[in-house]
Design an enzyme around this catalytic site. Structure first.
Site, short mmCIF file in Angstrom:
data_model
loop_
_atom_site.label_atom_id
_atom_site.label_comp_id
_atom_site.label_asym_id
_atom_site.label_seq_id
_atom_site.Cartn_x
_atom_site.Cartn_y
_atom_site.Cartn_z
N GLY A 80 -0.83 -0.53 -3.80
CA GLY A 80 0.14 0.46 -4.22
C GLY A 80 0.68 1.25 -3.05
O GLY A 80 1.86 1.63 -3.02
N THR A 81 -0.16 1.50 -2.06
CA THR A 81 0.26 2.23 -0.86
C THR A 81 1.35 1.47 -0.12
O THR A 81 2.35 2.04 0.31
CB THR A 81 -0.94 2.48 0.06
N ASN A 167 -2.45 11.52 -10.35
CA ASN A 167 -3.77 10.91 -10.21
C ASN A 167 -4.91 11.92 -10.22
O ASN A 167 -6.07 11.54 -10.43
CB ASN A 167 -3.84 10.11 -8.91
N GLY A 216 -3.20 -3.21 -8.66
CA GLY A 216 -4.07 -3.95 -9.55
C GLY A 216 -5.42 -3.32 -9.81
O GLY A 216 -5.93 -3.35 -10.93
N HIS A 217 -6.04 -2.73 -8.78
CA HIS A 217 -7.44 -2.30 -8.94
C HIS A 217 -7.60 -1.07 -9.82
O HIS A 217 -8.71 -0.72 -10.20
CB HIS A 217 -8.10 -2.08 -7.58
N THR A 253 2.12 -14.71 3.29
CA THR A 253 1.61 -15.64 2.28
C THR A 253 1.13 -14.87 1.07
O THR A 253 0.40 -13.88 1.18
CB THR A 253 0.44 -16.47 2.87
N CYS A 346 -10.19 14.40 3.03
CA CYS A 346 -11.09 14.75 4.13
C CYS A 346 -10.61 14.07 5.40
O CYS A 346 -10.50 12.85 5.44
CB CYS A 346 -12.51 14.32 3.79
#
Length: 422
Positions: A80-81, A167, A216-217, A253, A346
């Site tokens: 996503g980043t 989030n 996805g995660h 790829t 942090c």
């Protein structure tokens, strides 16, 4: 994943950090393993390559359908980043190339750092002018303020950006209304929808967004696969150059196995998703009510889980413990077998207040004492009840430590103010 009601005691652990990453969905794992057994680069023309390409495009169609998009609008990324970086930098550079006067970026202070740090970089390195839009105390963007900023410089905006769901506190944003405001000035909008996809209804086509990032995660796929949705009439300047994969916008790829797992993780019937959301909302309400009853000095951040129709993610409960340090609570909970997160970032070992809570409230003490509890598919009532049993004592211990530290700091002379000599 939670162990189902053990409360994290007796050697078991409770996982309440689903917003950071969700446990791997068994169906997604099976899809990943099966796809990994096939040999073939999806860009190759031989039989193995064609097989991999077919599997990849099938996954693309399924993921696009889950997000309300056309398959051709989906650009696979590694996270996503990466998707946020490609969207923001690509949009900004393309808009500046077409018209150098378009330098302004409309953004709120509650965005994920994958957005805020890109905007900051564009400001420092490429001359962007950041127009910061305030948010209400519940975390909702101030649309009137956004409209005023657009009206003040109607022809100078390169883009706007607004996350679909926060989030840290879970607030859902009025993305469609924000897009309408920006569209009236010809300004494209990006949205980080990483927390929303798979949890609440996301419809890229209906939103009017120019670009939208997902990962996805967060929804049960492995770490390492993400996507950027790019409307077909939108121009981006690519960040990666090479083989020209993904419409020339993202070379490299493609991860066929990751895409297959992502598609499988999202392949949940709407009835099942709604029921899961209902269950998580009930658990969040149970937890929030328990905190209010047992720790009256704690403060809930964002929209209340008690409000049935509040526009919020169903599984996030964000709490501030004024006077306590969020990291102290995290480590004490971790020692007791409960895994959560703070709202702080942090850097080099220095704890910082939650930028989200700080933007919402302006209260640094409240922002510093933040703890995010994010519930998911494996969370049970027993987990919630077990956490409520141990949390009051942990919060009091952290607050006492914070007060003692504050007293020591107040009694320590400031060397810069100490006068020595005549």
């Amino acid at each position: 994943m939670t162990t189902g009601g053990s409360g994290g005691l007796g050697g078991s652990r409770i996982y309440m950090d689903y917003a950071a990453t969700a446990p791997l969905d068994p169906r997604a794992l099976d899809a990943f393993v099966e796809a990994s057994r096939r040999v073939g680069n999806p860009s190759s023309l031989h039989a193995g390559g064609r097989s991999a390409r077919f599997a990849l495009e099938s996954s693309r169609e399924r993921i696009a359908a889950a997000a309300g998009a056309h398959p051709s609008e989906l650009i696979f990324t590694g996270s996503g980043t990466e998707a946020d970086n490609l969207a923001l930098t690509g949009l900004y550079r393309a808009r500046r190339a077409a018209d150098p006067t378009k330098r302004r970026i409309l953004v709120t202070g509650i965005e994920h750092h994958a957005v805020l740090d890109v905007v900051d970089w564009l400001e420092r390195r490429e001359g962007a002018v950041v127009e910061l839009v305030p948010v209400a105390e519940d975390g909702t963007v101030d649309l009137e303020a956004a409209e005023a900023r657009l009206a003040a410089h109607p022809d100078e905006f390169a883009l706007g950006t607004l996350m679909w769901a926060n989030n840290e506190v879970g607030t859902l944003q009025p993305v469609c209304r924000f897009v309408e405001l920006c569209a009236s000035r010809g300004v494209p909008v990006h949205s980080d929808a990483v927390q929303a996809l798979g949890t609440v209804g996301v419809d890229f086509a209906a939103s009017g967004l120019a670009t939208m990032a997902v990962s996805g995660h967060k929804c049960g796929a492995p770490v390492g696969i993400g996507a950027l949705f790019v409307r077909r009439d939108v121009t981006l300047e690519p960040l990666l150059h090479g083989g020209g994969q993904e419409r020339g916008l993202r070379s490299g790829t493609l991860d066929t196995a990751g895409a297959a797992a992502f598609a499988e993780a999202l392949d949940v019937p709407e009835e099942e998703r709604v029921e899961r959301s209902r269950r998580l909302a009930a658990l969040s309400r149970r937890f929030a009510e328990g905190i209010e009853a047992r720790i009256p000095w704690a403060v809930l951040n964002g929209l209340s889980p008690a409000e049935a129709d509040a526009p919020r993610l169903p599984g996030i409960v964000n709490v501030s413990f004024p006077g306590a340090d969020g990291d102290s609570i995290l480590f004490l909970l971790d020692s007791a077998g409960v895994q959560t997160s703070t709202g702080s970032a942090c850097t080099a070992g220095v704890a910082r207040p939650s930028h989200v809570v700080l933007a919402m409230t302006g209260d640094e003490e409240r922002a510093r004492g933040t703890q995010r509890f994010s519930l998911g598919s494996g969370t049970t009532e027993a987990d919630v009840d077990a956490l409520l049993e141990i949390l009051p004592a942990i919060a009091e211990r952290a607050r006492a430590a914070g007060q003692a530290s504050a007293r020591r700091a107040a009694s320590t002379p400031d060397p810069e103010r100490t006068v020595t000599g005549p």
